[in-house]
Design an enzyme around this catalytic site. Structure first.
Site, PDB file in Angstrom:
ATOM      1  N   HIS A  66      -9.930  -8.856   9.530  1.00 40.14           N
ATOM      2  CA  HIS A  66      -9.677  -7.479   9.114  1.00 40.14           C
ATOM      3  C   HIS A  66      -8.273  -7.312   8.553  1.00 40.14           C
ATOM      4  O   HIS A  66      -8.064  -6.525   7.623  1.00 40.14           O
ATOM      5  CB  HIS A  66      -9.879  -6.540  10.309  1.00 40.14           C
ATOM      6  CG  HIS A  66      -9.997  -5.107   9.925  1.00 40.14           C
ATOM      7  ND1 HIS A  66     -11.142  -4.568   9.389  1.00 40.14           N
ATOM      8  CD2 HIS A  66      -9.103  -4.089   9.994  1.00 40.14           C
ATOM      9  CE1 HIS A  66     -10.949  -3.284   9.154  1.00 40.14           C
ATOM     10  NE2 HIS A  66      -9.720  -2.965   9.508  1.00 40.14           N
TER      11      HIS A  66
ATOM     12  N   GLU B  65     -12.276   1.928   2.259  1.00 35.90           N
ATOM     13  CA  GLU B  65     -12.156   1.127   3.480  1.00 35.90           C
ATOM     14  C   GLU B  65     -13.457   1.200   4.263  1.00 35.90           C
ATOM     15  O   GLU B  65     -14.226   2.153   4.139  1.00 35.90           O
ATOM     16  CB  GLU B  65     -11.014   1.651   4.366  1.00 35.90           C
ATOM     17  CG  GLU B  65      -9.629   1.210   3.929  1.00 35.90           C
ATOM     18  CD  GLU B  65      -9.193  -0.108   4.555  1.00 35.90           C
ATOM     19  OE1 GLU B  65     -10.037  -0.741   5.224  1.00 35.90           O
ATOM     20  OE2 GLU B  65      -8.029  -0.480   4.391  1.00 35.90           O
TER      21      GLU B  65
ATOM     22  N   HIS C 119     -15.447   1.208   8.064  1.00 30.06           N
ATOM     23  CA  HIS C 119     -15.347   1.477   9.503  1.00 30.06           C
ATOM     24  C   HIS C 119     -16.731   1.243  10.100  1.00 30.06           C
ATOM     25  O   HIS C 119     -17.324   2.114  10.744  1.00 30.06           O
ATOM     26  CB  HIS C 119     -14.849   2.896   9.769  1.00 30.06           C
ATOM     27  CG  HIS C 119     -13.679   2.919  10.694  1.00 30.06           C
ATOM     28  ND1 HIS C 119     -13.535   3.830  11.704  1.00 30.06           N
ATOM     29  CD2 HIS C 119     -12.590   2.111  10.780  1.00 30.06           C
ATOM     30  CE1 HIS C 119     -12.406   3.605  12.362  1.00 30.06           C
ATOM     31  NE2 HIS C 119     -11.820   2.562  11.811  1.00 30.06           N
TER      32      HIS C 119
ATOM     33  N   GLN D   9     -11.226   4.344  18.503  1.00 34.71           N
ATOM     34  CA  GLN D   9     -10.190   5.317  18.217  1.00 34.71           C
ATOM     35  C   GLN D   9     -10.766   6.728  18.284  1.00 34.71           C
ATOM     36  O   GLN D   9     -11.974   6.930  18.128  1.00 34.71           O
ATOM     37  CB  GLN D   9      -9.599   5.079  16.827  1.00 34.71           C
ATOM     38  CG  GLN D   9      -9.164   3.641  16.582  1.00 34.71           C
ATOM     39  CD  GLN D   9     -10.218   2.807  15.876  1.00 34.71           C
ATOM     40  OE1 GLN D   9     -11.415   3.040  16.024  1.00 34.71           O
ATOM     41  NE2 GLN D   9      -9.776   1.813  15.125  1.00 34.71           N
TER      42      GLN D   9
ATOM     43  N   GLN E  72      -4.809   7.318  16.579  1.00 29.70           N
ATOM     44  CA  GLN E  72      -4.839   7.837  15.217  1.00 29.70           C
ATOM     45  C   GLN E  72      -3.675   8.779  14.921  1.00 29.70           C
ATOM     46  O   GLN E  72      -2.932   9.170  15.805  1.00 29.70           O
ATOM     47  CB  GLN E  72      -6.164   8.565  14.986  1.00 29.70           C
ATOM     48  CG  GLN E  72      -7.380   7.673  15.113  1.00 29.70           C
ATOM     49  CD  GLN E  72      -7.463   6.653  13.996  1.00 29.70           C
ATOM     50  OE1 GLN E  72      -7.804   6.983  12.865  1.00 29.70           O
ATOM     51  NE2 GLN E  72      -7.161   5.408  14.299  1.00 29.70           N
TER      52      GLN E  72
ATOM     53  N   ASP F 142     -13.038  -1.690  -4.116  1.00 30.64           N
ATOM     54  CA  ASP F 142     -14.258  -2.271  -3.564  1.00 30.64           C
ATOM     55  C   ASP F 142     -14.216  -2.290  -2.047  1.00 30.64           C
ATOM     56  O   ASP F 142     -13.159  -2.192  -1.430  1.00 30.64           O
ATOM     57  CB  ASP F 142     -14.485  -3.696  -4.095  1.00 30.64           C
ATOM     58  CG  ASP F 142     -13.324  -4.631  -3.795  1.00 30.64           C
ATOM     59  OD1 ASP F 142     -12.808  -4.614  -2.666  1.00 30.64           O
ATOM     60  OD2 ASP F 142     -12.925  -5.399  -4.698  1.00 30.64           O
TER      61      ASP F 142
END
Length: 838
Positions: free
Chosen positions: A70, A114, A116, A286, A360, A571
């Site tokens: 990651h 991104e 998740h 999170q 966060q 991307d």
């Protein structure tokens, strides 16, 4: 396996760290602990050789996250280098928080996408919400105010027992964060497939706009400059999130809720050990706070305006560790951090937890020397925690200190334990080994064996069974009402897509369009940006090269159909376990396809994300290299939408209709073939030179204002695209039908049921590079002449009008479909009812 190379090589035992840690909860380094941290034997040897000693427990945690897929991209970097990343508009390519492209008049678009995925599968609402929050921070960290968001979602089969919960939770999380934050969600895509049963995908995109001379970068510049922590307090939520995101799920994690009901919850007291982290994935989750995120945005924009900062970085994956390391790495400097000064909300947090927490709404700032007090004042005004926690050094080392026994939240005696000079170094690592010097693997690759042998190689149409006579309309209704092809209104109605008042084209079309006010001195300019996100993962599985190229082509084509010029891509490359050679082959070939399409269409990739290990119990997802495109409109009048506007316009097909492309298998990999025959295989064909000519032609016609509508033909083929043109008009506008005649042509396959096959190919084949336009009668000849000049095929298909869609397909026996618009709209609107209810 041995993790003591100094003893193997005969070096002095003093080279290893044997002194016990002064921090309770720190564990001794063992083979098992190293394995739990996902560090390989060879990687551990590199760590020991670099440090000249064994790492401390905290340092092992740092290497674990910074060398995870990651954060380090260790399996993908060797391939990502082949992507085109430069161009005349590119201001910042990959390597920063987000990419930046010039949009003229001194302004730039800042954007990124991104993933998740794992967090959203474990906890759908918070996983999706924090994914949105993270991508928003990546964009405004660069100095840009976010102006639009998209999302790309993949779920398991519609009848999977977890799909309703996951779909509802993810959509609610996206809406819950984005709506509260105040950024419109203007588009996206959703798909369902059994290969996502055990690993859904949640990819989030955001774009912002900034003045070119006010772009900020994530760099720890200026020796001696103070480093400030700003935002929410640090808790135990999210510890080892980056490592979890770089791991596949086990058998026991596919039924919901993950593992480890006994694991530590956010804010809970006690030490989160590696053992507890590995036994309970919920401790890696999170928790977002969109209202604090909004305060953080406004505070940062004010700081940018006052020119108080040298650098800024979001504390995303791996939290304080990755943000500080990456900032130092980009600036080729060092950093010294004092953990005692980090604001926290949980008692007795160890250095390991503080450094690896992914709480966060936090930022790391490098202020100009002497400006730190002003920064603290502004953060206080916006009700944000803030503290000076370190400074920039010239050592090129990442040094972290903490005082044993010090806890600002504990009793007075413990809180006062901090005494000058009593802090100890808990981490001392060269910056380079955590950034550019991290491992890079060119993993073995092998083409996957074809499942089913010759059955997979045969054209999909050879397995086709003709529907009953006169039922082509029912076939269309079934497709339009399917979860993969129907309306996404249930989803986007939960998003605020008009907040800030700039949305010019709302969700439901080929691309969202946003009007952006740009202040230039005492006047305001308006820029129009278009956004699209796309990937046909089934085609990528069939041919990774062509499928990767098709994802680029379709995302760009969608933007062109909105009247915009594609100016940059981001991307999100979602694949399975890279340690399996067949997965690595998919990844590498998809990269080559993306690169080829980027070169042909002259559009660069300026940012992105790689998400690997997307599989459960050894079963990988469909390879899903999602592509988001940003387009720039030259003028407000260039805006196009897909729905027919009025009766009497001529419908023209620009490009190649299904079955006409040489060597194509038009039903291969199509939604229709998957539904009617269960066939997933096929041989997609994409002519990139034709695609480029087609997109240039449509963009020229859009700027000449001769088109009433434009819509690309994609999933579901021509008939589904025509249906969408007929029934996707926004509320308050009337649906307009059409009468279409498809000229006969060679279907490129010959079977005993040739007539039925030919009709199915014409109606539902998915050959790319085809756009439907509607044109007023006075512009028809100009459009046809322009197409001839561009060497693009153009066929007049019929006219708009009426309250039904009628399509005749010529052949040995004529086939037709006729469906009232009211039934088409109802079928599309009810497509998700079987999953989420009424």
């Amino acid at each position: 396996m041995t993790h003591h190379p100094s003893r193997e090589s005969g070096e002095p035992a003093a080279a290893a760290t044997s002194k016990p840690s002064p921090f309770p909860g720190d564990l001794p380094i063992t083979d098992e602990l190293v394995r739990q941290h996902k560090v390989s034997e060879s990687e551990y040897r590199t760590i020991v050789a670099t440090l000249g000693r064994e790492p401390s427990y905290t340092e092992l945690g740092v290497f674990s996250v910074m060398w995870s897929e990651h954060c380090s991209y260790k399996s993908s970097r060797v391939h990502l280098r082949r992507l085109p990343t430069k161009g005349p508009r590119v201001i910042q390519g990959p390597g920063e928080n987000a990419g930046v492209v010039d949009i003229g008049d001194g302004f730039a678009a800042v954007f990124k996408m991104e993933s998740h995925n794992h967090p959203s599968f474990i906890e759908p609402y918070q996983g999706a919400a924090t994914g949105v929050g993270g991508i928003l921070r990546d964009v405004f960290t660069m100095g840009a105010r976010p102006i639009a968001s998209l999302n790309s979602l993949r779920f398991g089969r519609p009848d999977h027992p977890r799909t309703p919960e996951l779909l509802r939770g993810v959509v609610a999380g996206i809406g819950g964060y984005g709506n509260s934050f105040g950024v419109p969600t203007v588009g996206g895509e959703v798909s369902f497939d059994s290969k996502y049963d055990g690993n859904i995908l949640v990819n989030a995109f955001t774009c912002g706009v900034v003045h070119k001379d006010r772009i900020f970068y994530g760099r720890a510049s200026g020796i001696g400059n103070p480093i400030l922590y700003v935002g929410a307090k640090t808790g135990r939520d999210g510890i080892h999130g980056a490592t979890m995101a770089s791991d596949e799920f086990g058998e026991g994690e596919v039924t919901g809720g993950g593992k480890g009901s006994e694991s530590a919850k956010p804010g809970e007291e006690g030490i989160a050990t590696a053992a507890s982290l590995r036994s309970g994935v919920r401790s890696t989750m999170q928790v977002g706070d969109p209202f604090m995120g909004k305060l953080l945005l406004e505070a940062c924009l004010e700081l940018f305006q006052l020119d108080l900062l040298e650098g800024i970085q979001d504390m995303g994956a791996a939290g304080l560790t990755s943000s500080s390391v990456e900032m130092a790495g980009r600036a080729k400097n060092g950093i010294d951090i004092d953990l005692d000064r980090v604001p926290r909300r949980a008692k007795r947090m160890a250095p390991y937890e503080i450094l690896l927490s992914e709480s966060q709404e936090r930022m790391l700032l490098v202020a100009k020397r002497g400006c730190e007090e002003r920064v603290l004042e502004i953060c206080k005004k916006w009700e944000l925690d803030a503290a000076v926690i370190g400074h920039v050094t010239d050592t090129k080392r990442w040094v972290v200190r903490a005082t044993p026994g010090f806890d600002p939240l504990a009793d007075a005696k413990a809180a006062g334990a901090r005494v000058a000079g009593e802090s100890v170094v808990v981490c001392d690592i060269p910056i380079d080994i955590l950034t550019d010097g991290a491992p890079v693997y060119d993993r073995p690759r092998v083409q996957a064996a074809r499942k089913g042998g010759s059955e997979r190689e045969a054209p999909a149409a050879t397995r086709f069974t003709s529907p009953k006579a006169g039922s082509w309309g029912d076939e269309l209704l079934a497709l339009c009402g399917s979860p993969n092809l129907g309306s996404r209104r249930w989803i986007w109605k939960q998003y605020d897509h008009i907040v800030r008042g700039g949305t010019a084209v709302r969700p439901g079309g080929d691309a969202g369009v946003v009007r952006v006010p740009c202040e230039l001195g005492d006047r305001v300019l308006y820029k129009y940006l278009a956004f699209s996100v796309d990937c046909n993962a089934r085609q990528v599985e069939n041919d990774p090269f062509v499928g990767g190229a098709m994802a680029v082509a379709e995302s760009c084509r969608n933007v062109v159909c909105a009247g915009a010029e594609p100016i940059g891509l981001t991307d999100c490359l979602n694949f399975g376990n890279p340690e399996r050679p067949e997965v690595m082959e998919q990844f590498a070939r998809a990269i080559d396809g993306i690169a080829a399409a980027c070169r042909a269409l002259e559009v660069p990739v300026v940012s992105g994300n790689v998400s690997l290990y997307n599989e459960t119990a050894g079963a990988a997802i469909l390879p899903t290299p999602t592509i988001a495109c940003v387009g720039l409109l030259a003028d407000e009048k260039d805006v196009l939408t897909p729905w027919f506007k009025r009766e009497g316009d001529t419908v023209i097909a620009l490009g190649v209709r299904a079955g006409l492309a040489k060597g194509s298998d038009p039903l291969g990999g199509s939604e229709y073939a998957a539904w009617r025959t269960g066939s997933r295989g096929g041989a997609p064909v994409l002519d990139l030179e034709l695609e480029a000519r087609l997109q240039r032609l449509v963009l020229t016609l859009a700027r000449e204002h001769v088109l009433a509508s434009a819509h690309d033909v994609a999933d579901g083929g021509l008939a589904v695209a025509l249906a969408e043109c007929c029934v996707t008009a926004p509320e308050g506008q009337r649906d307009v039908g059409a009468r279409i005649t498809l000229p006969a042509h060679d279907a490129s396959v010959s079977t005993d049921g040739a007539d039925a096959v030919s009709t199915a190919v014409q109606f539902f084949g998915e050959t790319p590079s085809l756009i439907l336009v509607s044109v007023a009668q006075e512009h028809v000849e100009h459009v046809l002449a322009s197409a001839r000049k561009a060497s693009v095929s153009a066929e007049i298909l019929g006219q708009t009008g009426g309250d039904a869609l009628l399509v005749d397909a010529a052949g040995a026996t004529r086939a037709n479909l006729q469906v009232p618009l009211a039934r088409l709209r109802r079928a599309r609107e009810e497509c998700l009812t079987s999953i989420v209810g009424e």
